[in-house]
Write an enzyme that holds these catalytic residues in place. Structure first.
Site, short mmCIF file in Angstrom:
data_model
loop_
_atom_site.label_atom_id
_atom_site.label_comp_id
_atom_site.label_asym_id
_atom_site.label_seq_id
_atom_site.Cartn_x
_atom_site.Cartn_y
_atom_site.Cartn_z
N VAL A 1 0.83 -1.21 0.00
CA VAL A 1 0.00 0.00 0.00
C VAL A 1 0.87 1.26 0.00
CG1 VAL A 1 -1.83 1.26 1.22
CG2 VAL A 1 -1.84 -1.25 1.21
N ARG B 1 11.18 -0.73 7.85
CA ARG B 1 12.03 -1.58 8.69
C ARG B 1 13.46 -1.58 8.14
NH1 ARG B 1 8.82 -6.96 9.46
NH2 ARG B 1 8.69 -6.45 7.26
N LYS C 1 -6.86 -2.27 9.99
CA LYS C 1 -8.12 -2.75 10.59
C LYS C 1 -7.89 -3.50 11.89
CE LYS C 1 -6.88 -5.77 7.30
NZ LYS C 1 -6.69 -5.74 5.87
N VAL D 1 -11.43 -0.86 5.83
CA VAL D 1 -12.50 -1.80 5.47
C VAL D 1 -12.83 -1.66 3.98
CG1 VAL D 1 -14.87 -2.57 5.93
CG2 VAL D 1 -13.51 -1.58 7.79
N LYS E 1 -12.99 -6.17 10.38
CA LYS E 1 -13.76 -5.22 9.56
C LYS E 1 -15.21 -5.12 10.07
CE LYS E 1 -10.81 -6.05 5.57
NZ LYS E 1 -10.56 -6.91 4.40
N GLY F 1 -5.48 -4.61 -2.50
CA GLY F 1 -4.51 -4.28 -3.55
C GLY F 1 -3.89 -2.93 -3.29
P1 NDP Z 1 3.28 -4.74 3.68
O1 NDP Z 1 3.69 -5.90 4.50
O2 NDP Z 1 3.37 -4.86 2.21
O3 NDP Z 1 4.14 -3.46 4.11
C1 NDP Z 1 4.42 -3.15 5.44
C2 NDP Z 1 5.44 -2.03 5.48
O4 NDP Z 1 5.63 -1.67 6.83
C3 NDP Z 1 6.82 -2.40 4.92
O5 NDP Z 1 7.32 -1.36 4.13
C4 NDP Z 1 7.69 -2.58 6.17
O6 NDP Z 1 9.04 -2.19 6.00
C5 NDP Z 1 7.03 -1.60 7.10
N1 NDP Z 1 7.26 -1.92 8.50
C6 NDP Z 1 7.08 -3.08 9.13
N2 NDP Z 1 7.43 -2.99 10.42
C7 NDP Z 1 7.86 -1.73 10.60
C8 NDP Z 1 8.35 -1.00 11.70
N3 NDP Z 1 8.49 -1.59 12.89
N4 NDP Z 1 8.68 0.30 11.54
C9 NDP Z 1 8.55 0.89 10.33
N5 NDP Z 1 8.08 0.25 9.23
C10 NDP Z 1 7.75 -1.04 9.37
O7 NDP Z 1 1.80 -4.37 4.13
P2 NDP Z 1 0.60 -3.80 3.24
O8 NDP Z 1 1.06 -2.61 2.48
O9 NDP Z 1 -0.02 -4.92 2.47
O10 NDP Z 1 -0.47 -3.41 4.34
C11 NDP Z 1 -0.30 -2.25 5.12
C12 NDP Z 1 -1.58 -1.99 5.91
O11 NDP Z 1 -2.66 -1.78 5.01
C13 NDP Z 1 -2.03 -3.11 6.84
O12 NDP Z 1 -2.61 -2.58 7.99
C14 NDP Z 1 -3.08 -3.83 6.02
O13 NDP Z 1 -4.01 -4.52 6.82
C15 NDP Z 1 -3.73 -2.65 5.33
N6 NDP Z 1 -4.42 -3.03 4.11
C16 NDP Z 1 -3.74 -3.69 3.14
C17 NDP Z 1 -4.39 -4.05 1.98
C18 NDP Z 1 -3.67 -4.76 0.89
O14 NDP Z 1 -4.33 -5.10 -0.12
N7 NDP Z 1 -2.38 -5.01 0.99
C19 NDP Z 1 -5.85 -3.75 1.79
C20 NDP Z 1 -6.43 -2.98 2.86
C21 NDP Z 1 -5.73 -2.65 3.99
P3 NDP Z 1 10.05 -3.04 5.07
O15 NDP Z 1 9.48 -2.91 3.69
O16 NDP Z 1 11.36 -2.35 5.19
O17 NDP Z 1 10.03 -4.42 5.59
N1 HSE Z 2 -6.53 -9.91 2.93
C1 HSE Z 2 -7.61 -9.03 2.66
C2 HSE Z 2 -8.58 -9.68 1.68
C3 HSE Z 2 -7.16 -7.71 2.05
O1 HSE Z 2 -8.35 -10.78 1.18
O2 HSE Z 2 -9.60 -9.05 1.40
C4 HSE Z 2 -6.91 -6.65 3.03
O3 HSE Z 2 -8.05 -6.27 3.74
#
Ligand code: NDP
Ligand code: HSE
Length: 432
Positions: free
Chosen positions: A17, A48, A105, A132, A205, A306
């Site tokens: 995201v 991270r 969420k 959500v 959610k 996504g």
């Molecule tokens: P990712 O796992 O792809 O990305 C997580 C990011 O957080 C990475 O860049 C990671 O760093 C960083 N990170 C992890 N731990 C730390 C820390 N301690 N300090 C600083 N940065 C940190 O997650 P997503 O992008 O998929 O999801 C992010 C959020 O969005 C979640 O809450 C998820 O539930 C929500 N979400 C995601 C959706 C999706 O389709 N992916 C849909 C709807 C909501 P590094 O890259 O260096 O490891």
């Molecule tokens: N893992 C979730 C899904 C996406 O399959 O809908 C993030 O909310």
């Protein structure tokens, strides 16, 4: 040109995201400035492992999220996920008056009370549309557009992974295991699919939806949760034979009984008629059906996950909180005044579809019917198909409490005339 000083943004997380948030912020910088009335400037990105992120300007990256939040940023966008360190970081941001936008969420479903308290104490905004149903504008409509109405029900498909699996089972007749394997191969299911297939993601959610819809505080622990791992090809076939399909539903309902009100919040697979608007939602799409007294029925549909779709919702919130800062306003606060109790699943009215293999001889139907009567469960429809020396009996009930329905099924399973309880599934989306 805007004369307002830039709105400085700290981005926490740059994964699926976060990367798209950076792209949209960069590609649409001029439009965002015009829409907000001030430039929206990315001041830093906490991750991270900064060395791993070659696609974003190195000077923006840091591993020190706390320092980034403590700098002179105005807004903190959190797309890390999970409880810690996200919780501590967002509390620190809100307490120091920085607006927060989050897609998390899991965090909101467990710790919204702390977050709202910190937001209220400093007057900082807390927005979370992306938490959500990804791109679908849903929380803002519940929180703002429908704030003058009385919402009675929110029922939806809020997890794309499980919808992809159930749609696949429906269209191919394949088993749960085979279809999960296919979903993993295609990248829809994660390597560890537990959060999705066991219903944890949908339960978080549902808690957020119920809190907003019913102006009450609902946490993930309040949500009755069942996943899809036990949905069999036989369940899907039984649904098909009756013109229904199986979906994993998040259901938030206002229940009025004896003059009192409570809410039922649950996530479980259920049969819905093919004619129901949610039945046509296939693949990884999400859709949520909302019923309100004055507005009637509404359906919200779109991409629930996504990078780009989720970033769209994040950017929408970012524009809203940035505008609030420019105009010295504030978005809606938590509204938990109704404090409706959440009723246990056992007391929740629901309906069952039960499919049995029984001996085909006189008196069998009356023995089965007697068990329903004994538990005060009213039968809505019965269908029997005879085979050589046994029969398939399909029973759909009227609404009864879940506890009564479960006891009925348990007792029927023990009747000598019942060879097998082939399928038990809740029925939603129709009056019988
Ligand atoms: P990712 O796992 O792809 O990305 C997580 C990011 O957080 C990475 O860049 C990671 O760093 C960083 N990170 C992890 N731990 C730390 C820390 N301690 N300090 C600083 N940065 C940190 O997650 P997503 O992008 O998929 O999801 C992010 C959020 O969005 C979640 O809450 C998820 O539930 C929500 N979400 C995601 C959706 C999706 O389709 N992916 C849909 C709807 C909501 P590094 O890259 O260096 O490891
Ligand atoms: N893992 C979730 C899904 C996406 O399959 O809908 C993030 O909310």
């Amino acid at each position: 040109m805007s004369s307002h000083k830039p709105i400085k943004v700290a981005l926490l997380g740059c994964g699926t995201v976060g990367t798209e948030v950076v792209r949209l912020l960069t590609d649409q910088a001029a439009d965002l400035t015009a829409r907000v009335g001030a430039p929206v400037e990315l001041a830093g990105i906490a991750v991270r492992k900064p060395n791993k992120h070659r696609d974003v300007p190195a000077e923006l990256l840091t591993a020190d999220a706390e320092a980034l939040i403590a700098s002179d940023v105005d807004v903190v966008v959190e797309v890390i996920g999970g409880i810690e360190p996200a919780r501590s970081l967002l509390l620190a941001a809100l307490r120091s008056g920085k607006s927060v936008v989050t897609a998390n969420k899991a965090l909101l479903a467990e710790h919204s009370a702390d977050l709202f308290e910190a937001s209220d104490a400093s007057g900082a905004d807390l927005y979370f549309e992306a938490a959500v149903a990804g791109a679908i504008p849903l929380l803002r409509p519940l929180r703002e557009s429908l704030a003058g109405d009385r919402i009675t029900r929110v029922m939806g498909i809020v997890n794309g992974t499980t919808n992809f699996i159930l749609s696949g089972m429906d269209s191919t007749g394949a088993s749960y295991g085979e279809t999960l394997e296919e979903a993993t191969r295609l990248g829809y299911a994660e390597a560890d699919p537990t959060a999705d297939v066991d219903g944890f993601d949908a339960a978080s959610k549902a808690a957020i939806l119920a809190s907003l819809a019913f102006h009450s505080r609902v946490t993930a622990a309040d949500v009755h949760r069942e996943g899809i791992a036990s949905v069999s090809a036989a369940d899907i076939a039984a649904a098909k034979a009756l013109g229904r399909t199986v979906k994993l539903l998040a259901i938030c309902e206002r229940v009025t009984e004896d003059g009192g009100e409570s809410i039922s919040v649950r996530v479980h697979p259920a049969m819905i008629p093919k004619s129901h608007p949610l039945a046509g939602v296939n693949g990884a799409f999400n859709a949520v059906f909302v019923e309100a007294d004055a507005a009637g029925e509404m359906m919200f549909y779109g991409q629930g996950a996504g990078g780009a779709p989720t970033a769209s919702a994040v950017l929408g919130d970012l524009v809203a909180v940035a505008r609030n800062r420019v105009h010295r306003g504030r978005g809606p606060r938590e509204s938990a005044y109704a404090a409706l109790p959440v009723r246990p699943m056992g007391q929740t009215p629901t309906r069952y579809h039960i499919s049995l293999d029984v001996a085909d001889r006189a008196g069998v139907l009356s023995q089965v019917a007697a068990v329903f009567a004994e538990h005060d469960v009213s039968i809505a429809a019965v269908r029997q198909e005879g085979r050589v020396d046994d029969a398939s009996l399909v029973i759909v009930t009227h609404a009864a409490t879940d506890a009564a329905l479960r006891s009925t099924v348990d007792k029927i399973g023990g009747l000598p005339v019942v060879r097998e309880v082939v399928s038990v599934m809740r029925v939603e989306g129709e009056e019988l």
